[in-house]
Design an enzyme around this catalytic site. Sequence first.
Site, PDB file in Angstrom:
ATOM      1  N   ASP A 123      11.773   5.020 -36.133  1.00 31.05           N
ATOM      2  CA  ASP A 123      11.461   6.246 -36.234  1.00 31.05           C
ATOM      3  C   ASP A 123      11.681   6.876 -37.474  1.00 31.05           C
ATOM      4  OD1 ASP A 123      10.945   6.035 -33.504  1.00 31.05           O
ATOM      5  OD2 ASP A 123      12.676   6.400 -32.685  1.00 31.05           O
ATOM      6  N   ASP A 141       4.801   6.235 -30.636  1.00 31.69           N
ATOM      7  CA  ASP A 141       5.025   7.313 -29.460  1.00 31.69           C
ATOM      8  C   ASP A 141       3.847   8.125 -29.534  1.00 31.69           C
ATOM      9  OD1 ASP A 141       7.537   5.840 -29.382  1.00 31.69           O
ATOM     10  OD2 ASP A 141       8.424   7.283 -30.829  1.00 31.69           O
TER      11      ASP A 141
END
EC number: 3.4.23.36
Length: 166
Positions: A123, A141
């Site tokens: 991330d 995402d």
Amino acid sequence: MSKPLCSTGLRWLWLVVVVLIIDLGSKYLILQNFALGDTVGLFPSLNLHYARNYGAAFSFLADSGGWQRWFFAGIAIGICVILVAMMYRSKATQKLNNIAYALIIGGALGNLFDRLWHGFVVDMIDFYVGDWHFATFNLADSAICIGAALIVLEGFLPKPAAKEQA
């Protein structure tokens, strides 16, 4: 009798490849240029921040001992298979749904690759306001969320009138 693939929603699978290239490319750049926890400010309220997610969204089940890696991998594979089947059954002209499915598949495969290759999801997008930070996320995402939003949007749009047969 099978139908030509270009007349089905599978015609939109090229978008899966685009999402994968952008997602995996961004993660590669983070892995090559950042140490875990490094942060670089981009704009007010937006940072690049290298984080590892061993769970799902919002680090759900991140501290569960490792079994969740395979659980979430199985879910991603199952969802991808279902969405590819839905694309095959839909017409290529059903753009909104097929784009949504392709975005979700691309995002799911991007995170699946991370889970299987690294054991965690990379991330890097850190959105914040003042001292409040949203959960760090990645481009996969984002693709999944945009795809889901498009599916919801499609549900509110008027359906085209059925052609009357004479």
